[in-house]
Design a protein around this motif. Sequence first.
Motif, PDB file in Angstrom:
ATOM      1  N   LYS A 117      -0.741  31.258  87.549  1.00 47.34           N
ATOM      2  CA  LYS A 117       0.375  31.388  88.495  1.00 47.34           C
ATOM      3  C   LYS A 117       1.624  31.965  87.851  1.00 47.34           C
ATOM      4  O   LYS A 117       2.290  32.845  88.413  1.00 47.34           O
ATOM      5  CB  LYS A 117       0.699  30.022  89.108  1.00 47.34           C
ATOM      6  N   ALA A 118       1.955  31.476  86.663  1.00 52.12           N
ATOM      7  CA  ALA A 118       3.176  31.935  86.000  1.00 52.12           C
ATOM      8  C   ALA A 118       3.066  33.409  85.605  1.00 52.12           C
ATOM      9  O   ALA A 118       4.030  34.183  85.724  1.00 52.12           O
ATOM     10  CB  ALA A 118       3.455  31.079  84.774  1.00 52.12           C
ATOM     11  N   LEU A 119       1.888  33.799  85.145  1.00 48.68           N
ATOM     12  CA  LEU A 119       1.675  35.192  84.772  1.00 48.68           C
ATOM     13  C   LEU A 119       1.754  36.090  86.004  1.00 48.68           C
ATOM     14  O   LEU A 119       2.388  37.148  85.984  1.00 48.68           O
ATOM     15  CB  LEU A 119       0.318  35.344  84.070  1.00 48.68           C
ATOM     16  N   PHE A 120       1.098  35.662  87.078  1.00 50.43           N
ATOM     17  CA  PHE A 120       1.126  36.458  88.305  1.00 50.43           C
ATOM     18  C   PHE A 120       2.549  36.597  88.845  1.00 50.43           C
ATOM     19  O   PHE A 120       2.927  37.660  89.352  1.00 50.43           O
ATOM     20  CB  PHE A 120       0.216  35.852  89.369  1.00 50.43           C
ATOM     21  N   LYS A 121       3.340  35.547  88.704  1.00 48.90           N
ATOM     22  CA  LYS A 121       4.723  35.604  89.198  1.00 48.90           C
ATOM     23  C   LYS A 121       5.490  36.717  88.495  1.00 48.90           C
ATOM     24  O   LYS A 121       6.268  37.449  89.125  1.00 48.90           O
ATOM     25  CB  LYS A 121       5.411  34.257  88.984  1.00 48.90           C
ATOM     26  N   ARG A 122       5.279  36.854  87.188  1.00 52.96           N
ATOM     27  CA  ARG A 122       5.957  37.915  86.435  1.00 52.96           C
ATOM     28  C   ARG A 122       5.465  39.304  86.889  1.00 52.96           C
ATOM     29  O   ARG A 122       6.266  40.228  87.082  1.00 52.96           O
ATOM     30  CB  ARG A 122       5.724  37.737  84.930  1.00 52.96           C
ATOM     31  N   VAL A 123       4.150  39.430  87.063  1.00 52.42           N
ATOM     32  CA  VAL A 123       3.588  40.706  87.518  1.00 52.42           C
ATOM     33  C   VAL A 123       4.088  41.033  88.921  1.00 52.42           C
ATOM     34  O   VAL A 123       4.484  42.171  89.217  1.00 52.42           O
ATOM     35  CB  VAL A 123       2.044  40.658  87.486  1.00 52.42           C
ATOM     36  N   ASP A 124       4.093  40.025  89.786  1.00 54.68           N
ATOM     37  CA  ASP A 124       4.540  40.196  91.168  1.00 54.68           C
ATOM     38  C   ASP A 124       6.010  40.643  91.220  1.00 54.68           C
ATOM     39  O   ASP A 124       6.395  41.519  92.006  1.00 54.68           O
ATOM     40  CB  ASP A 124       4.349  38.888  91.925  1.00 54.68           C
ATOM     41  N   THR A 125       6.818  40.048  90.367  1.00 52.11           N
ATOM     42  CA  THR A 125       8.238  40.416  90.308  1.00 52.11           C
ATOM     43  C   THR A 125       8.407  41.881  89.935  1.00 52.11           C
ATOM     44  O   THR A 125       9.181  42.624  90.558  1.00 52.11           O
ATOM     45  CB  THR A 125       8.973  39.528  89.277  1.00 52.11           C
ATOM     46  N   LEU A 126       7.669  42.315  88.933  1.00 50.39           N
ATOM     47  CA  LEU A 126       7.757  43.709  88.498  1.00 50.39           C
ATOM     48  C   LEU A 126       7.221  44.663  89.563  1.00 50.39           C
ATOM     49  O   LEU A 126       7.784  45.750  89.781  1.00 50.39           O
ATOM     50  CB  LEU A 126       6.984  43.902  87.191  1.00 50.39           C
ATOM     51  N   TYR A 127       6.159  44.254  90.215  1.00 48.62           N
ATOM     52  CA  TYR A 127       5.580  45.108  91.260  1.00 48.62           C
ATOM     53  C   TYR A 127       6.583  45.319  92.396  1.00 48.62           C
ATOM     54  O   TYR A 127       6.734  46.437  92.910  1.00 48.62           O
ATOM     55  CB  TYR A 127       4.286  44.490  91.789  1.00 48.62           C
ATOM     56  N   ALA A 128       7.265  44.254  92.766  1.00 47.61           N
ATOM     57  CA  ALA A 128       8.269  44.349  93.836  1.00 47.61           C
ATOM     58  C   ALA A 128       9.424  45.266  93.433  1.00 47.61           C
ATOM     59  O   ALA A 128      10.061  45.898  94.291  1.00 47.61           O
ATOM     60  CB  ALA A 128       8.792  42.958  94.187  1.00 47.61           C
ATOM     61  N   LEU A 143       0.906  49.445  86.394  1.00 45.99           N
ATOM     62  CA  LEU A 143       1.462  48.273  87.071  1.00 45.99           C
ATOM     63  C   LEU A 143       0.773  48.051  88.411  1.00 45.99           C
ATOM     64  O   LEU A 143       0.396  46.921  88.748  1.00 45.99           O
ATOM     65  CB  LEU A 143       2.972  48.458  87.264  1.00 45.99           C
ATOM     66  N   GLU A 144       0.587  49.110  89.176  1.00 45.73           N
ATOM     67  CA  GLU A 144      -0.082  48.993  90.478  1.00 45.73           C
ATOM     68  C   GLU A 144      -1.505  48.467  90.320  1.00 45.73           C
ATOM     69  O   GLU A 144      -1.947  47.594  91.070  1.00 45.73           O
ATOM     70  CB  GLU A 144      -0.112  50.360  91.165  1.00 45.73           C
TER      71      GLU A 144
END
Length: 681
Positions: A117-128, A143-144
């Motif tokens: 979850k924590a890793l995905f949150k960082r990836v999700d933030t960058l993707y946004a 990134l995509e």
Amino acid sequence: MTYSCASKNELNPFLSEFKTSFNAPPFDQIKIGHYEPAFIEGIRQQKAEIEAIASSKEKPTFENTIVALDNSGEILRRVGGVFFNLTEAETNDSLTALSVKMAPMLSEHNDNIYLNKALFKRVDTLYAQRKTLNLTREQERLLELIYKRFIRSGAALDEQKQARLREINKELSTLEIDFSNHVLNETNAYKLVISDKKDLSGLPAWLIQSAAEDAKAAGKEGKWVFSLQNSSRLPFLQYADNRELREQIYTAYINRANKGDKNDNKEILSKVVKLRLEKANLLGFDCYANFVLDENMAKNSTTVMDFLNKLWGYSIANAKKEAAELQAIMSRENKGQKLAAWDWWYYSEKLRQEKYNLNEEELKPYFKLEDVRDGAFAVAKKLYGITLTELKNVSVYHPDVKAFDVKDSDGKHLGLFYVDYFPRAGKRGGAWMNNYKDQHGDVRPVICNVGSFTKPSGDVPSLLTLDEVETLFHEFGHALHGLLTKCNYVGVSGTNVTRDFVELPSQIMEHWATEPTVLKMYAKNYKTGEIIPDSLIEKITKQKHFNQGFMTTELLAAAILDMELHNLKDANNFDILAFEKKAMDKIGLIPEIAPRYRCTYFNHIIGGYAAGYYSYLWANVLDADAFEAFKEHGIFDQATAKDFRSNVLEKGASEEPMVLYKRFRGAEPKLEPMLKNRGLQ
């Protein structure tokens, strides 16, 4: 590789960068006992790397999150590169057992990364924020792709669904290994043993000699043994006058892993299909095909099925015409007999001689394997300026394997390339390209081509059929994609592209194999050194479309079968054989032709081509259209070759596939060149 345990005090070569030239795997130092400790340490280290990324107090950036993730797991990449290549090319009971043991562990480790979850949150933030990060197109693409990998791995699901997804992934990991092992076991187990010399009628001398050597090796000296390997089975079907024996070997081949014994794959495949459907449903898709295709060029099942059905009309019509021609020959020779599937190769060879005055045995002396290989290398040199030089001091995993140093036109090292061309018990059938090491940045790749071509026999070298010649060029095309890649990140380099784009670089290389100019470069009689005469080249050119109805139909039938399996929206109470028959009856497949792969030995849909076997035909549209560019300007035109190299071969997945293709060709591909190339229009 013999079984040998490594002691605790012995240095494990996987735990640090290989201390060898070109970062080649030190096969002479690797022991079976090295693998499991390396996998376990690799998992431990990557787990720590992932935790460091996920728990970082720093604001997520492309470098500290995406690049760090892309670079993680170096030990796993190193040991996996060797282990998974050898389980396909040179396996044994110890490697097989270890692959079954490691599969669920590796599946769990992968889930632990993409469900973090924590890793995905960082990836999700960058993707946004991706449009405001001032990224290069390659970085944005990485990134995509990583973001989508998290989503497709279940990162956005609730905990209950994630738990079920983990269970599915673990079960699939072992079922898929069991399936492939069963096919290998079945292929190795079958032997057609001939004791009476008259049953060899029609067979060429080289095949008889090879069968005698195989019999001797099997403890049956004085007899002849034929196997289910393509290099044995296909020429037997092509030349054996004994129809009953042709039926025996053909029937054994199409019924592999379908006998109700320990190697039966029907129940395994039923479970695989059901689990894949459940996985797709968990991730929001109505069927597994749409889950797979969502990240491919085709995008959805409807597009693929429309494409395949359109081609089917062309191919089945041609196949029926070919069947009528074969039946006419058969009726002249054997009144009252009806053409069957095991007769097709035999009578098509007679038809080839009748229509084109060409016997494939006339061609084989001009296709010595080493000459064909060097011909493929010569084509690459003329197109891209690269050279391949054999290395004698590089460790290999089997005496059949050769290693080559690949250099660019300026002398710069591009990669290390292995070739492994002959069948054996520890190698699965077919031909393929794999990576031992991925290219990224200044790190150059280590690539292999593996095949199962006709092997040397006595004083006769390996002489290839025309189909084997094209296969060698095909796999070398994949190798060029892996060797010439020029990307900054592992996740987008080389052949890490969509399944329906990856076959473009391989299939376009096939076009050069039989170009008259190219044949003159490499096709020479192995006894006399004579260059292939114009009369034979003319015959090759004239028979280019010969039997294409059959070849396209069997390929299409397998592609449709694959799609129908993965289009299922209900896989309960699933009978594989009944399903297969219904699917083939639905499209009107004639009884004289079987799908190229039936369900129980369809290794492609287990090994990465699930809902993806259509890719060969999809990419055939691309490669036929792309080769038109070379024909327009000259097959060795340097400007066209440079465009193809810089826009396709070097780019990996750093752009959307169609963007890369259009950048090379200037427009989307047309269907007509493919239909014309196959003689279907």
